[in-house]
Write an enzyme that holds these catalytic residues in place. Structure first.
Site, PDB file in Angstrom:
ATOM      1  N   ARG A   1       0.848  -1.183   0.000  1.00 61.20           N
ATOM      2  CA  ARG A   1       0.000   0.000   0.000  1.00 61.20           C
ATOM      3  C   ARG A   1       0.886   1.236   0.000  1.00 61.20           C
ATOM      4  NH1 ARG A   1      -5.006  -1.278  -1.789  1.00 61.20           N
ATOM      5  NH2 ARG A   1      -6.016  -2.893  -0.516  1.00 61.20           N
TER       6      ARG A   1
ATOM      7  N   ALA B   1     -10.559  -7.635  -0.937  1.00 64.24           N
ATOM      8  CA  ALA B   1     -11.451  -6.481  -0.945  1.00 64.24           C
ATOM      9  C   ALA B   1     -11.354  -5.774  -2.284  1.00 64.24           C
ATOM     10  CB  ALA B   1     -11.093  -5.519   0.191  1.00 64.24           C
TER      11      ALA B   1
ATOM     12  N   GLU C   1      -1.152  -6.021  -7.289  1.00 65.14           N
ATOM     13  CA  GLU C   1      -1.795  -7.327  -7.119  1.00 65.14           C
ATOM     14  C   GLU C   1      -0.924  -8.478  -7.617  1.00 65.14           C
ATOM     15  OE1 GLU C   1      -5.584  -7.155  -8.995  1.00 65.14           O
ATOM     16  OE2 GLU C   1      -6.484  -5.922  -7.415  1.00 65.14           O
TER      17      GLU C   1
END
Length: 237
Positions: free
Chosen positions: A87, A99, A168
């Protein structure tokens, strides 16, 4: 509800005088709105409003967010799936539950959760429940999040799997017992808000279910059905 000592001096009422303990939609008169920043995923807007008709106006700037869903997948051994993702705003690799954003026009929260579970974890679920709803930062953002529990898991066939890119593409996965995740949260080692809120809510639900992490047990713990209404979300009112 027990009254705090001395609460009567501050206008507090003993017990829940309003009936059900619940947040309520109460939009105030809006006099104007402008977009001060238009971003790739969300905007910053500036609202001018008053608390009462004819009352003094005030201005609040906040992030106008599409909202998101998160999923706690539970396997047949009662473990939950976490993934590690970089992040950038906080400069950390965070352990999180799967999520994603509610950014597909016309897609229901449940359909979004099923899509995100397939895209991020290569999993499908036979049974879904709503675990908890919350606002990420209601003083500065309209972002609303819904956390689902997914059980009865099966793998997405390899030829149907989503191709992950950017952050990802670095996902790492771990199946972890619930108690271990709770301990990591209380030790300050896990920080993702959907994970913290969702896992602690799941722990409370499991306590109600007699300690069992199955779809049937969680149904009896008072979890809402997967398609429960979500009128707290500003876009679903």
């Amino acid at each position: 509800m027990t009254q705090a000592p001395g609460a009567e001096q501050h206008g507090h009422l003993e017990g829940n005088a309003g009936g059900t303990l619940a947040d309520a939609v109460h939009a105030r008169p809006l006099e104007g709105r402008k977009t001060v920043f238009s971003g790739r995923i969300w905007d910053v807007v500036s609202d001018t409003f008053s608390l009462t008709d004819g009352g003094p106006t005030m201005v609040r700037d906040y992030v106008d967010h599409t909202g998101a869903v998160a999923i706690i997948p539970i396997d047949e051994k009662g473990r939950i799936l976490l993934l590690k993702q970089y992040r950038h705003p906080v400069g950390m690799d965070l352990w999180e539950v799967p999520a994603g954003l509610l950014d597909v026009q016309g897609e229901s929260p449940l359909d979004a959760a099923a899509r995100e579970l397939a895209e991020e974890a290569d999993l499908r679920a036979a049974e879904w429940h709503v675990l908890v709803d919350f606002f990420n930062s209601p003083g500065g953002s309209s972002e609303a999040l819904r956390v689902f529990v997914a059980t009865g898991l099966s793998a997405v066939p390899e030829d149907e799997r989503h191709v992950r890119t950017d952050e990802e593409s670095e996902f790492e996965y771990a199946w972890v017992p619930l108690d271990e995740v709770v301990s990591a949260i209380l030790a300050g080692d896990i920080h993702n808000v959907s994970t913290v809120v969702g896992v602690l809510a799941l722990q409370a639900a499991v306590a109600r279910s007699g300690g069992r992490l199955t779809g049937e047990a969680l149904r009896g713990a008072g979890l809402r059905p997967a398609e429960a209404s979500w009128t707290a979300h500003p876009h679903f009112r």
